[in-house]
Design an enzyme around this catalytic site. Structure first.
Site, PDB file in Angstrom:
ATOM      1  N   ARG A  61      54.320  82.811  54.724  1.00 53.62           N
ATOM      2  CA  ARG A  61      55.783  82.926  54.859  1.00 53.62           C
ATOM      3  C   ARG A  61      56.449  82.862  53.498  1.00 53.62           C
ATOM      4  NH1 ARG A  61      60.383  79.378  55.674  1.00 53.62           N
ATOM      5  NH2 ARG A  61      61.748  80.031  57.386  1.00 53.62           N
ATOM      6  N   HIS A 117      67.146  84.694  56.136  1.00 60.38           N
ATOM      7  CA  HIS A 117      67.753  84.560  57.469  1.00 60.38           C
ATOM      8  C   HIS A 117      68.869  85.581  57.705  1.00 60.38           C
ATOM      9  CE1 HIS A 117      65.432  81.019  58.319  1.00 60.38           C
ATOM     10  NE2 HIS A 117      65.844  80.443  57.217  1.00 60.38           N
ATOM     11  N   SER A 122      65.001  75.459  59.334  1.00 58.29           N
ATOM     12  CA  SER A 122      64.314  76.584  58.717  1.00 58.29           C
ATOM     13  C   SER A 122      62.834  76.263  58.520  1.00 58.29           C
ATOM     14  CB  SER A 122      64.999  76.950  57.399  1.00 58.29           C
ATOM     15  OG  SER A 122      64.489  78.152  56.876  1.00 58.29           O
ATOM     16  N   LEU A 123      62.384  76.103  57.270  1.00 56.85           N
ATOM     17  CA  LEU A 123      60.994  75.774  57.000  1.00 56.85           C
ATOM     18  C   LEU A 123      60.570  74.507  57.737  1.00 56.85           C
ATOM     19  CD1 LEU A 123      58.354  76.081  55.299  1.00 56.85           C
ATOM     20  CD2 LEU A 123      59.465  74.596  53.617  1.00 56.85           C
ATOM     21  N   GLN A 133      62.532  84.011  63.192  1.00 56.03           N
ATOM     22  CA  GLN A 133      63.292  83.054  62.382  1.00 56.03           C
ATOM     23  C   GLN A 133      63.573  83.576  60.986  1.00 56.03           C
ATOM     24  OE1 GLN A 133      61.753  80.007  60.049  1.00 56.03           O
ATOM     25  NE2 GLN A 133      62.501  78.356  61.358  1.00 56.03           N
ATOM     26  N   GLN A 182      63.804  74.103  53.041  1.00 50.75           N
ATOM     27  CA  GLN A 182      63.892  74.457  51.630  1.00 50.75           C
ATOM     28  C   GLN A 182      65.243  74.035  51.063  1.00 50.75           C
ATOM     29  OE1 GLN A 182      62.400  78.340  50.949  1.00 50.75           O
ATOM     30  NE2 GLN A 182      62.950  78.430  48.801  1.00 50.75           N
TER      31      GLN A 182
END
Length: 765
Positions: free
Chosen positions: A111, A190, A86-87, A238, A9
């Site tokens: 998510r 996060h 991340s994503l 995560q 992202q």
């Protein structure tokens, strides 16, 4: 090695994927059907300005990354390892065969929905400051509610937390000459604040059958490849765990030279690739993160061995030292423990490194707040695999049993199963609660306990308390308040408080100065006696700590029958240690005669002692003088004016009246009204409280790292470090920046094995 990278992202832009939609019509239609809107319209035209919103951003990026990957694959692209930011990790797992395109999109859609609903905070990018400096800055200014969420590169970090806290952090960062850029996000991703979203997503994942990666995928939460059966677990973690991108790239560097291709980037756009810049910076400025493997002896150094010589090689022998029961109980490769050291000197990094190296380390939770401890637990659990052991310290809180109980409750809430109990003189409700809440009866009807207590003790009567079942009156009290079940109360009489006892001889920090050759055998004999008395099913293990810093000292411990060894002082002068660079440099130059005994600040009136560094410092001398004044005079006013003036100018750097006022504020802030009443009524107690302030001040100086008042540093340390410094002089470990705590532990164990083996063979010859 070729590595494929997937963006996360922040890489979205209107017009993305324009060359992909016509090439993959079936997948494009499937995506639009799952999402309930046109993915093409969203990505190309974004008519409702939704592409910036998390519930839309995440599915859009996943689809574009997936189609870009398929296109790259059709053009002949292959990869040896995968990583996504991340994503982007979902795209990496798709490429690794963990799920199909549609399943991955459903996961990402959920998510994005959960993360989009989260609120109560924001994020900011910190540019031009390293993680260690940023963490210290936040801690010094009591901004412990701010989490480090992304470790993108050595000089690019992301912080997350409540908006007001992020604004305060931004002002501090800017004042230090770094940049802090607010991010346009709706929640502190996060970070610990995302745990509700993490829990909801974990429940959602239970409906999906995810397979293991066919190509290694480096996980954001561990910076290591996914292991078997860990896809769902790590994807859930995560959401509320930091993105360890820097460590992930360092891990790849440790595997060897590699090239990378970034999927989803548009080099034609201003700035070029997103992740590539981070990777290039990391490779240019950081060292490879090499997994420690058992060293093999060079072929040229080996000698012919007779057929009848079945002595194990040094490496195998090292793994056999100590108690097999102890190693098996904790899942260790070596019977080696890195003991806890105050205020995070035994840091998260140290604990994680030990677990990854096949040993165990205990976080120095003493002196930390509950918020700091909670953050440390999250960091440790996010970086270690389930089979990699870790533990946390539980320091006896004689003056604050409520804090001790709250600490145990925190450990239980996070599923912590190993603690190191230190400074206990007797069993306490909190300690018994931790032990009993882990008790159960196995399928064979035997009583077991999944909660392990490693007790550091230096007195036989305390060792006996830990080797015995929990006191009945404490068990009954816990049952009465419904803190334990009737079954746990019933099982309490069948197991000791601790199966693992560390005989703590002369050491750094609090010490009774006992001689190991007397203390260890006495405790081993006591253990045998109590094992027979209570007919324990599992063996009691007694190890040795204090004075261990060389192969000879470790060999002596094992030769006396130690089930394990525990090191402390040698670990505070390592890269992973939480000590400041200034302190590490001081410790690196210490010899075996550069330590001294000083009063313990928390046991000042009782005459408790600690062992501290004296080379280049005045703290030991001044601390002893304060105790001498305390024993000689009945109140501050009785001390001669010249001495009081000296104390104010050289010791306290302020007037005694100001010190007393600060002591009062501290006691009020901690709700210790009874202590205030006693001190105001008794001049002797008031003097002790004033003198205690100096010990807290000297500790703050050492942990702050300021060079302004170096002579007053209180650095607790034992002579084992001096012996270690002498042993490694002239080797790669001479300079502390080269001292990796895991490598040191393995090297010490292997050298100890060789020392013992050479001695045995020498006697045989």
């Amino acid at each position: 090695m070729r590595v494929l990278l997937f963006q996360g992202q922040g890489a979205q832009f209107k017009g993305m994927g324009k060359d992909l939609w016509a090439a993959y019509p079936r997948l494009t239609d499937a995506a639009s059907e799952i999402l309930g809107y046109s993915i093409v319209e969203l990505c190309l035209r974004d008519p409702y300005n939704q592409l910036r919103l998390t519930p839309y951003t995440q599915p859009a990026l996943y689809v574009v990354n997936a189609l870009s990957y398929y296109q790259w694959q059709e053009e002949g692209g292959t990869a040896d390892a995968l990583a996504g930011h991340s994503l982007g990790e979902y795209s990496a797992l798709l490429a690794a065969g963990c799920f199909d395109f549609e399943t991955g999109l459903r996961l990402v859609q959920k998510r994005g929905e959960l993360m989009g609903k989260a609120g109560g905070g924001t994020m900011a990018a910190v540019l031009g400051m390293r993680a260690e400096a940023l963490q210290a800055l936040l801690h010094e200014n009591a901004l412990d509610q701010v989490d480090l969420a992304n470790f993108n590169s050595p000089t690019q970090l992301v912080i997350a937390g409540e908006a007001a806290a992020i604004q305060s952090a931004a002002a501090l960062v800017t004042a230090r000459g770094a940049r802090c850029v607010p991010l346009n996000v709706s929640a502190p991703f996060h970070s610990r604040f995302m745990r509700p979203a993490q829990e909801a997503f974990a429940a959602f994942l239970q409906d999906f059958a995810l397979t293991d990666p066919k190509i290694p995928v480096i996980a954001n939460t561990t910076a290591r490849p996914y292991e078997l059966g860990q896809v769902a677990t790590l994807l859930a973690k995560q959401i509320a765990s930091p993105v360890l991108w820097t460590e992930s790239i360092r891990y790849l560097m440790g595997l060897g030279e590699f090239t990378y291709h970034e999927v989803g980037s548009d080099p034609a756009r201003i700035g070029g690739t997103v992740l590539g810049k981070l990777v290039d910076e990391i490779r240019l400025t950081e060292t490879p993160l090499c997994e420690v493997k058992t060293a093999q002896a060079p072929a040229a150094a080996t000698t012919a061995v007779a057929t009848e010589d079945v002595s194990p090689r040094a490496d195998d022998f090292a793994e056999s030292l100590g108690s097999a029961a102890f190693r098996r109980r904790h899942g260790l490769k070596y019977a080696y423990v890195a003991g806890a050291m105050y205020r995070g000197t035994s840091s998260v990094a140290l604990v994680v490194r030990m677990g990854q190296a096949g040993m165990i380390g205990y976080l120095g939770a003493g002196g930390l707040s509950l918020v700091e401890i909670e953050s440390a637990i999250q960091a440790i659990q996010s970086q270690l695999q389930p089979h990699e052991p870790y533990g946390l310290n539980l320091l006896a809180a004689h003056d604050d049993p409520a804090f001790e109980r709250a600490t145990v409750e925190l450990y239980l809430r996070y599923g912590v199963t190993r603690i190191e109990a230190a400074a206990f003189m007797q069993m306490t409700p909190a300690l018994v609660l931790f032990r009993l809440r882990g008790m159960y009866r196995d399928v064979d009807g035997k009583v077991r306990c999944k909660h392990h207590v490693l007790a550091k003790v230096s007195r036989l009567e305390v060792a006996e308390a830990f080797m015995s079942p929990p006191p009945v009156h404490l068990v009954d009290a816990l049952l009465k308040e419904n803190a334990i079940t009737p079954e746990q109360a019933k099982l309490a009489a069948e197991l000791p408080m601790s199966h693992d006892i560390c005989a703590e001889a002369d050491s750094g920090g609090h010490t009774d100065g006992h001689i190991p050759t007397i203390l260890l055998p006495a405790m081993r004999q006591l253990g045998r006696t109590l094992s027979e008395r209570y007919a324990y099913d599992e063996p009691l293990c007694v190890g040795l700590g204090g004075g261990i810093g060389t192969p000879a000292s470790a060999a002596a411990a094992f030769a006396m029958g130690a089930d394990f060894i525990l090191t402390g002082s040698i670990n505070q002068c390592t890269v992973e240690s939480g000590a400041t660079d200034t302190v590490k440099t001081l410790l690196q130059g210490a010899g075996i005669h550069d330590m001294a005994y000083a009063p313990a600040g928390d046991m000042f009136e009782l005459g408790g002692r600690v062992q501290v560094l004296k080379k280049g410092l005045l703290f030991p001398m001044r601390a002893n003088k304060l105790h001498a004044l305390y024993t000689h005079y009945e109140c501050l006013e009785d001390i001669p004016v010249a001495i009081r003036t000296q104390l104010e100018r050289r010791y306290f750097k302020r007037s005694l009246a100001e010190v007393w006022e600060e002591a009062l504020q501290h006691m009020r802030a901690n709700g210790r009204l009874n202590d205030i009443t006693q001190a105001q009524a008794n001049p002797k107690i008031r003097m002790a409280r004033v003198f205690r302030w100096y010990f807290a001040y000297a500790t703050r100086l050492a942990f702050g790292g300021s060079p302004e008042d170096l002579v007053n540093y209180q650095v607790q340390c034992g002579p084992a470090l001096g012996a270690f410094n002498q042993w490694v002089k002239g080797t790669e470990f001479e300079a502390w920046p080269q001292r990796d705590v895991g490598t040191i532990g393995i090297t010490l164990m292997q050298a100890t094995a060789q020392y013992l083996r050479d001695g045995i063979l020498g006697m045989q010859s």
